[in-house]
Write an enzyme that holds these catalytic residues in place. Structure first.
Site, PDB file in Angstrom:
ATOM      1  N   THR A 185       4.428 -38.660  26.130  1.00 29.11           N
ATOM      2  CA  THR A 185       5.388 -37.599  26.441  1.00 29.11           C
ATOM      3  C   THR A 185       6.284 -37.314  25.243  1.00 29.11           C
ATOM      4  O   THR A 185       6.482 -36.151  24.853  1.00 29.11           O
ATOM      5  CB  THR A 185       6.237 -37.985  27.667  1.00 29.11           C
ATOM      6  N   CYS A 202       1.663 -38.470  36.520  1.00 30.10           N
ATOM      7  CA  CYS A 202       2.990 -37.864  36.420  1.00 30.10           C
ATOM      8  C   CYS A 202       3.245 -36.853  37.527  1.00 30.10           C
ATOM      9  O   CYS A 202       4.383 -36.461  37.760  1.00 30.10           O
ATOM     10  CB  CYS A 202       3.147 -37.195  35.056  1.00 30.10           C
TER      11      CYS A 202
END
Length: 385
Positions: free
Chosen positions: A70, A325
Site C-alpha cells: 500500500t 482489503c
C-alpha cells in the site's frame, strides 16, 4: 486447517522467522545511529538492498524500502504526481486495480488531477491500445497492475511498456504485489519505471516491502522526517523486516520455476473439480499463458460469499472473498463488476489461492468439502441471498 488464502498473505519461511527473531534480539539499534551498533544495523540494510537489487538486475540505489504494498503504490503514484511540474496533470490506470492504487487515484482526482480509469474486457484484461488512446500531452503516469489480486489475470505489461518508450515523460508504474514469485518479472526490459512489491506475499514478514525505482526518477517523498532511504522515505528502518524481505525474496526466486509448475498443476486440477459442481461458475479462463498460477476465482451466483466462507471454515478450509482489503465489504466485487458480470454473479464470488504448502490431496479435500457445502446451501438459497 487447510489454508487457501495465500493471495491475502503467505506463511513466512521458517528461516525468515529465525532471521527476524535474531535481528530483533541482537541488532535492535537504530540504523541511523552513529555508534557501532547503528553502523552494523545499517550494513545489514545495505546488504539487503544489494541482494534485492541483484535479483532484479537493478542498482542498489534503485531499491527503496517501504512498509509494504500500500505504501509502495501510494509512493510511486503520489510521488510521481507531486514531483511533476506540469501545470495540469493526468494519470491513466484501470478499473480493476487493487484498492491501494484505485483509491489513491481517486484521492488524486479529488485534488484536481485528471484520471482515466480504463475498462477491461470480460476476462479482466486491459488493452494496451486503450492505454495508448488515453494518453494526453499532460499525462504524467500510467499505473497498471501486473497480476490481478482477485482473478490472477496477467496484464499486458510488456506491451504497454513498449508503447510508452516513445513517451519518456510518462512514468510507468506497475503494482507487482501478486506477481513476484509467481510470474517472470523483467522490469527494465519491459520499460517499467516503478515496480511495487510486498514482502508478506512471498513468505516474508508483514510490514515490509520495496519499490524498484528507475535511477534518475524524480519522486516526492510521502513522509517528512529524518531523510532515511536517501531522503525518499523517512522513518526508522525496519531492519528485521528489510533483511527478512531480502531473504524471503532470494528463497522465492531460487525456486520460482519449480513452484510455478507445481501451482499450475494444482490450478488445473482445481478447475476440473470445480467444473463438476453445476451451481458454481468459473470467473477465470483455463488459459495458463494469461493467468498467474496461484489464484482461482469462482462464483455461486446469488449466494452471499461469506456464508460459503464460514461454512467451509467449519469444515477446515480457509478461503476468501474479493481481496483481503475488501473482504468485509458487502458490495459486489468491483473487479468482477468491471468485467461485465451482473450483480448476481459478482456478489457471489470467492477466491481460492495456493501457496507452497498445498498438495493435490488438499485440492481433492477442498473440492469435496466445497461440493458438500454447496449441496447444503442450495435448499436455503432464497433465505441466504
Amino acid at each position: 486447517m487447510l489454508y487457501f488464502d495465500n493471495a491475502a498473505t503467505t506463511a513466512p519461511y521458517e528461516q525468515v522467522v529465525r532471521t527476524v527473531g535474531e535481528l530483533m534480539t541482537r541488532h535492535y539499534a537504530n540504523a541511523a545511529a552513529l555508534h557501532r551498533s547503528g553502523a552494523e544495523a545499517m550494513k545489514l540494510v545495505e546488504r539487503a538492498r544489494a541482494n534485492v537489487a541483484g535479483l532484479f538486475g537493478a542498482k542498489a540505489e534503485e531499491v527503496v524500502f517501504t512498509s509494504g504494498g500500500t505504501e509502495g503504490n501510494n509512493y510511486a503514484m503520489k510521488g510521481t504526481v507531486l514531483a511533476s511540474r506540469k501545470p495540469t496533470k493526468h494519470i491513466v490506470t484501470t478499473a480493476v486495480e487493487h484498492p491501494s492504487v484505485f483509491y489513491c487515484a481517486k484521492q488524486l482526482e479529488e485534488q484536481g488531477v485528471a484520471v482515466t480509469f480504463l475498462p477491461v474486457d470480460r476476462q479482466g484484461f486491459v488493452r494496451a491500445a486503450d492505454v495508448a488512446d488515453a494518453l494526453r500531452d499532460d499525462t504524467v503516469l500510467v499505473s497498471v497492475m501486473h497480476v490481478n489480486n482477485e482473478t490472477g489475470a496477467i496484464q499486458p505489461i510488456e506491451e504497454i511498456g513498449r508503447l510508452l518508450k516513445d513517451r519518456p515523460q510518462v512514468r510507468f508504474h506497475v503494482d507487482g504485489v501478486q506477481a513476484i514469485g509467481k510470474v517472470p518479472v523483467q522490469w527494465k526490459e519491459w520499460g517499467i519505471d516503478l515496480y511495487t512489491a510486498s514482502s508478506h506475499k512471498f513468505h516474508g514478514p508483514k510490514g515490509a516491502g520495496f519499490v524498484l525505482a528507475r535511477e534518475g526518477l524524480k519522486l516526492s517523498p510521502l513522509l517528512a522526517g529524518g531523510g532515511q532511504e536517501d531522503g525518499r522515505r523517512s522513518g526508522t528502518h525496519n531492519v528485521p523486516g528489510i533483511v527478512g524481505t531480502a531473504q524471503a525474496l532470494r528463497l522465492t526466486m531460487e525456486t520460482i520455476e519449480e513452484r510455478r509448475t507445481r501451482m499450475y498443476g494444482l490450478r488445473r486440477k482445481l478447475i476440473e473439480r470445480l467444473k463438476s459442481i453445476p451451481e458454481l461458475v468459473l470467473n477465470v479462463l483455463e488459459d495458463e499463458s494469461r493467468f498467474a498460477p496461484h489464484i482461482v476465482n469462482v462464483s455461486y451466483p446469488g449466494m452471499r460469499p461469506e456464508v460459503l466462507v464460514h461454512m467451509l471454515e467449519k469444515h477446515g478450509i480457509l478461503i476468501s472473498t474479493q481481496s483481503a482489503c475488501s473482504s468485509k465489504s458487502l458490495k459486489p466485487s468491483r473487479v468482477l463488476t468491471a468485467m461485465g458480470m451482473d450483480e448476481h454473479r459478482a456478489s457471489g464470488s470467492i477466491r481460492i489461492s495456493f501457496g507452497d504448502e498445498q498438495t493435490e490431496r488438499d485440492i481433492d479435500t477442498l473440492a469435496e468439502r466445497l461440493r458438500l457445502a454447496v449441496a447444503k446451501l442450495k435448499p436455503l438459497e432464497r433465505s441466504l441471498t
